[in-house]
Scaffold this motif. Structure first.
Motif, mmCIF file in Angstrom:
data_model
loop_
_atom_site.group_PDB
_atom_site.id
_atom_site.type_symbol
_atom_site.label_atom_id
_atom_site.label_comp_id
_atom_site.label_asym_id
_atom_site.label_seq_id
_atom_site.Cartn_x
_atom_site.Cartn_y
_atom_site.Cartn_z
ATOM 1 N N ASP A 1 -8.504 -18.720 0.258
ATOM 2 C CA ASP A 1 -8.108 -19.882 -0.468
ATOM 3 C C ASP A 1 -7.240 -21.356 -0.008
ATOM 4 N N TYR A 2 -6.411 -20.219 -0.320
ATOM 5 C CA TYR A 2 -5.072 -22.032 -0.751
ATOM 6 C C TYR A 2 -4.124 -21.300 0.627
ATOM 7 N N GLY A 3 -4.214 -19.811 0.969
ATOM 8 C CA GLY A 3 -3.071 -19.866 2.203
ATOM 9 C C GLY A 3 -1.309 -19.372 1.968
ATOM 10 N N LEU A 4 -1.699 -18.841 0.266
ATOM 11 C CA LEU A 4 -0.492 -19.040 -0.193
ATOM 12 C C LEU A 4 -0.213 -16.885 0.100
ATOM 13 N N GLU A 5 0.853 -16.405 0.555
ATOM 14 C CA GLU A 5 1.444 -16.036 0.458
ATOM 15 C C GLU A 5 1.671 -15.047 -0.320
ATOM 16 N N PRO A 6 0.956 -13.550 -1.180
ATOM 17 C CA PRO A 6 1.438 -13.370 -2.313
ATOM 18 C C PRO A 6 2.875 -12.664 -2.442
ATOM 19 N N GLY A 7 3.217 -12.860 -2.960
ATOM 20 C CA GLY A 7 5.394 -12.214 -3.850
ATOM 21 C C GLY A 7 5.089 -11.389 -3.901
ATOM 22 N N MET A 8 6.155 -10.222 -4.392
ATOM 23 C CA MET A 8 6.409 -9.168 -4.639
ATOM 24 C C MET A 8 6.098 -8.885 -6.042
ATOM 25 N N GLU A 9 6.840 -9.784 -6.573
ATOM 26 C CA GLU A 9 5.840 -10.292 -8.130
ATOM 27 C C GLU A 9 4.554 -9.903 -8.287
ATOM 28 N N HIS A 10 3.816 -10.739 -7.209
ATOM 29 C CA HIS A 10 1.834 -11.023 -7.292
ATOM 30 C C HIS A 10 1.546 -9.519 -6.978
ATOM 31 N N GLU B 1 7.106 -3.681 2.529
ATOM 32 C CA GLU B 1 7.654 -2.347 1.366
ATOM 33 C C GLU B 1 7.477 -3.006 -0.154
ATOM 34 N N PRO B 2 7.169 -1.565 -0.899
ATOM 35 C CA PRO B 2 7.322 -2.090 -2.712
ATOM 36 C C PRO B 2 7.949 -1.872 -2.787
ATOM 37 N N GLY B 3 8.524 -2.989 -3.921
ATOM 38 C CA GLY B 3 9.320 -3.247 -4.497
ATOM 39 C C GLY B 3 9.586 -2.147 -5.981
ATOM 40 N N ILE B 4 11.250 -2.386 -6.341
ATOM 41 C CA ILE B 4 11.112 -1.489 -7.197
ATOM 42 C C ILE B 4 9.879 -2.003 -9.234
ATOM 43 N N SER B 5 9.745 -2.971 -9.067
ATOM 44 C CA SER B 5 8.487 -3.734 -10.207
ATOM 45 C C SER B 5 7.432 -3.297 -9.257
ATOM 46 N N VAL B 6 7.106 -3.587 -8.381
ATOM 47 C CA VAL B 6 6.177 -2.463 -8.441
ATOM 48 C C VAL B 6 5.922 -1.608 -8.316
ATOM 49 N N TYR B 7 6.544 -0.222 -8.378
ATOM 50 C CA TYR B 7 7.074 1.439 -8.571
ATOM 51 C C TYR B 7 6.950 0.801 -10.281
ATOM 52 N N GLY B 8 7.679 0.115 -10.787
ATOM 53 C CA GLY B 8 7.597 0.205 -12.458
ATOM 54 C C GLY B 8 6.320 0.173 -12.735
ATOM 55 N N ALA B 9 6.056 -1.297 -12.311
ATOM 56 C CA ALA B 9 4.465 -1.513 -13.323
ATOM 57 C C ALA B 9 3.147 -0.208 -12.674
ATOM 58 N N ASN C 1 -0.578 10.572 -16.318
ATOM 59 C CA ASN C 1 -0.615 11.034 -15.375
ATOM 60 C C ASN C 1 0.943 11.163 -14.534
ATOM 61 N N VAL C 2 1.106 12.732 -14.833
ATOM 62 C CA VAL C 2 3.045 13.074 -14.287
ATOM 63 C C VAL C 2 2.435 13.123 -13.048
ATOM 64 N N GLU C 3 1.268 12.715 -12.249
ATOM 65 C CA GLU C 3 1.504 13.497 -10.489
ATOM 66 C C GLU C 3 2.056 11.782 -9.767
ATOM 67 N N LEU C 4 1.460 11.275 -10.403
ATOM 68 C CA LEU C 4 1.427 9.804 -9.481
ATOM 69 C C LEU C 4 3.227 9.435 -10.439
ATOM 70 N N ALA C 5 3.368 9.044 -12.031
ATOM 71 C CA ALA C 5 4.379 8.573 -12.216
ATOM 72 C C ALA C 5 5.659 9.783 -11.279
ATOM 73 N N GLU C 6 5.834 11.385 -10.823
ATOM 74 C CA GLU C 6 6.550 11.661 -10.141
ATOM 75 C C GLU C 6 7.200 10.738 -8.497
ATOM 76 N N LYS C 7 5.812 10.418 -8.397
ATOM 77 C CA LYS C 7 6.110 9.670 -6.930
ATOM 78 C C LYS C 7 6.459 8.587 -7.319
ATOM 79 N N SER C 8 6.309 7.459 -7.850
ATOM 80 C CA SER C 8 6.198 6.477 -8.468
ATOM 81 C C SER C 8 8.427 6.381 -8.235
ATOM 82 N N ALA C 9 8.359 7.187 -9.141
ATOM 83 C CA ALA C 9 9.614 7.753 -10.268
ATOM 84 C C ALA C 9 10.723 7.895 -8.978
ATOM 85 N N ARG C 10 10.575 9.191 -7.924
ATOM 86 C CA ARG C 10 10.963 9.413 -6.511
ATOM 87 C C ARG C 10 11.188 7.723 -5.877
ATOM 88 N N ARG C 11 10.440 6.930 -5.381
ATOM 89 C CA ARG C 11 10.773 5.924 -4.521
ATOM 90 C C ARG C 11 11.655 4.464 -5.145
#
Length: 736
Positions: free
Chosen positions: A495-504, A531-539, A549-559
């Motif tokens: 609706d507004y033509g705004l590109e989401p940033g890493m924080e979004h 490419e996702p940044g630290i803030s995305v995987y940190g969330a 959830n240990v499985e997804l935690a390990e995948k997130s932490a690895r990245r």
């Protein structure tokens, strides 16, 4: 004509009155060269008003034009009008040379309408007159009028623009961001051969820079057969202003290598680039250079130096420059206050603001916008009220930027109701004003109210920006409004033509993760267009801890670890996830990795401010002067809340016996701060504390019950949001 006016009749022999006029004219020309206006104006006044002065000694046409040149240089409108009156009395005001000088004088005195009236009365106009008006309009910010005059001079009088015309109109094209007009002027310059003139080519590249066509500007710069320091400065500034600080700094160093004279303009651009890049070593070299070339007394350069060191996170060096600055301006004070605020030195910012008052330096809106966020960070309602009252006394409280800062401050001081009252009273609401109020509601857990305000904003026709969407998405995350968050995220681009940033993206992962939709959150990450940044995987990692959830935690932490975070918080988070799952080998592995990388766990602290004194508590700390009383009150509190159902939540503590776990929980920093607040404040008083980490489950449960047994409201601001504890409940609804 000039000769005829200069000599009333051909003398047979030298005439003393003619000699006096010639001498007066010569002195005026010399004064114009050295801008020594006051003495010459006194002489002019004496000659003009003296009834006994011989006719030949009265000012002649060139004397008037020389005076007008002086008035223009000094922006002396009153004297300029007096000279105009003298010209009119003698019937010379419409003469081409005089009228052109008058138009130039009025333009430089910021009276373009008067310049135009003089111009319109001219019976004939030459190119010099047209150029004077073009330059006058451009100088006074009337870009469109300046460009129109260039067209009219060709159509109406058949005057062909020259290099002066081009150099005058190009800044107007730049101010109007009229890229097509810049291209037309450039093409005209090429056809007429004016592009070989260094001032014309410099004006062209500067206009391209200001229109954002930085690559075209660089092509012009590289083509120029001759460049002066102004050309280099324009190109360096162009890179700095267009966000390419690295290229600005690179070109500055090349300028030094080629032996081009460095000026304050190039140094200012280099300092700006160093600050934006955070290049401290390069910044110190520029600092040494500016001292060598004698710019240490240039206040603008020193102010830029303060700003640069602040951006490089060296407020100590910025403060040293500030304290050694002999001629501090208000800009100097503002730069230092802002530097302290932006680097988290809030107490220093407030102290410097107080010192500014003592030294009778009058603040402006920028001063308040710089210091109010520092007060907000301290979160002391008393200081908030004081700075609000001060802004009212200075008649700055309705400045849209000051008002927005006040709204944000009250929200961050836990007074969201006062923030809304200020918002409602605003005569003008900028998008940042709406953003501050929406974010304020979100941080206090009032997600639905934040969404309603966002819809109200759209109803007024005010367009939301990227920050607006980040604020409303955060509100949805804190309030568990998953469907609304999904819709807003989609609307942002559709609706507004705004590109989401890493924080979004990170906020959306947080929104889905908090709600337990971990698979959807992980799929969301995998489908991100960037490419996702630290803030995305940190969330994602935080959500995995919340929902075990240990499985997804390990995948997130690895990245995350691949991206090389500077803080140890993510390692600690993963270790806690392993510990909660009794995966002790995983805990040991993470701790070993932290030791190898030299990472440490961030110590938790809580602060409470009472009577302008800030008291800081760390978990288990005993160094407070009233530690004995604090621990005694805390022990009593624990017994009181146990009586109404408190059970220690020991899931977050491992490797020790259960009774030790409970003891460690009981001495968390927020509990110590609350106990101290209960000791030092009267019954019924609201207790407000600030914590640097997310409040743990145990402290959250305990604080709810403390509010019940003491009858106190407790406001806790943690790293993510506000919690209002009252009557045994929290405003977050246990969703945080």
């Amino acid at each position: 004509m000039l000769c005829a006016l200069a000599t009333a009749s051909p003398p047979a022999k030298p005439n003393p009155s003619h000699a006096a006029a010639a001498d007066h004219h010569a002195r005026l020309r010399a004064a114009a060269a050295r801008s020594d206006l006051p003495g010459e104006l006194a002489a002019f006044a004496a000659m003009s008003s003296s009834s006994s002065a011989p006719a030949g000694a009265r000012p002649v046409l060139r004397t008037f034009t020389a005076l007008l040149k002086l008035c223009a240089a000094r922006a002396d409108l009153a004297t300029g009008r007096a000279v105009h009156a003298q010209l009119a009395t003698r019937g010379l005001a419409s003469e081409s040379l005089a009228a052109t000088a008058l138009a130039n004088m009025y333009a430089k005195c910021r009276r373009p309408a008067d310049a135009r009236r003089v111009f319109d009365r001219m019976p004939t106009r030459d190119r010099v007159a047209w150029n004077a008006l073009v330059a006058g309009y451009a100088r006074n910010g009337l870009a469109q009028a300046a460009m129109e005059m260039v067209v009219r001079m060709q159509v109406e009088d058949g005057e062909r623009p020259d290099s002066v015309t081009l150099v005058s109109v190009l800044p107007a094209c730049a101010d109007a961001r009229a890229l097509d007009a810049c291209r037309e002027v450039h093409a005209f310059a090429l056809r007429g051969g004016f592009d070989v003139l260094v001032n014309v080519s410099t004006a062209i590249l500067d206009a391209y820079c200001k229109c954002g066509a930085i690559e075209v500007a660089r092509a012009v710069f590289d083509w120029m057969p001759h460049k002066n320091s102004v050309s280099w400065n324009a190109m360096i500034n162009g890179y700095a202003d267009n966000g390419n600080s690295a290229e600005a700094l690179s070109l500055f160093k090349r300028m030094l290598g080629e032996g081009v004279d460095v000026t304050d303009v190039s140094v200012l651009a280099a300092l700006q680039a160093c600050g934006e890049l955070g290049y401290l070593d390069e910044a110190r070299r520029v600092h040494e250079l500016l001292v060598r070339i004698g710019l240490k007394s240039n206040v603008s350069v020193m102010n830029a130096l303060i700003t640069m060191y602040s951006k490089c996170k060296r407020t100590d060096l910025a403060a040293q420059v500030f304290n050694e600055l002999g001629n501090k301006t208000r800009i100097s004070w503002n730069a230092m206050i802002l530097g302290f605020t932006q680097n988290g030195c809030s107490e220093d910012a407030v102290r410097l603001f107080s010192r500014m008052q003592l030294e009778n330096v009058k603040p402006d809106s920028f001063t308040l916008v710089s210091v109010i966020p520092a007060v907000a960070d301290i979160s002391d309602p008393l200081q908030a009220r004081w700075i609000h009252g001060y802004s009212i006394r200075q008649h700055l409280d309705q400045d849209v930027y000051v008002l927005t800062a006040l709204i944000d401050m009250y929200a961050k001081c836990g007074r969201v109701t006062i923030a809304r009252s200020l918002f409602n009273s605003a005569r003008e609401r900028h998008v940042i004003t709406w953003n501050a109020m929406i974010h304020g509601y979100g941080s206090h857990g009032f997600g639905k109210v934040a969404v309603e305000l966002f819809e109200e904003m759209k109803g007024t026709g005010r367009l939301p920006n990227e920050t607006t969407f980040l604020s409303v998405l955060t509100a949805c995350s804190h309030g568990g409004l998953v469907d609304e968050g999904r819709n807003f995220f989609a609307s942002m681009k559709e609706d507004y033509g705004l590109e989401p940033g890493m924080e979004h993206y990170g906020t959306m992962v947080d929104l889905l993760g908090r709600a337990g939709k971990l698979d959807e959150a992980w799929s969301f990450i995998q489908n991100m267009p960037t490419e996702p940044g630290i803030s995305v995987y940190g969330a994602m990692l935080g959500a995995c801890k919340l929902h075990k959830n240990v499985e997804l935690a390990e995948k997130s932490a690895r990245r995350i670890f691949e991206l090389g975070p500077e803080e140890g918080v993510y390692h600690v988070l993963l270790a806690n996830i392993y510990a909660n799952a009794s995966m002790w080998k995983g805990v040991a592995r993470v701790r070993t990795a932290m030791e190898k990388k030299g990472l440490q766990k961030t110590p938790g602290w809580s602060i409470i401010q009472l009577k302008n004194e800030v008291h800081t508590f760390y978990s288990g700390s005993t160094n407070h002067q009233q530690a004995k009383e604090i621990y005694a009150r805390l022990a009593k509190l624990i017994e009181e809340i146990k009586a109404v159902g408190y059970l220690p939540d020991t899931d977050s503590i491992h490797d020790v016996e259960d009774d030790v776990k409970a003891q460690l929980l009981h001495t968390h920093s927020e509990k110590l701060a609350i106990a101290y607040g209960l000791i030092r404040t009267a019954p019924g008083t609201t207790i407000q504390i600030k914590k640097n980490l997310r409040v743990c489950n145990d402290c959250h449960n305990a604080t709810k019950l403390i509010s019940l047994v003491t009858g106190r409201e407790i406001i806790m601001r943690d790293i993510q949001r506000f919690h209002h504890f009252k009557h045994g409940k929290c405003s977050c609804g246990d969703y945080w």
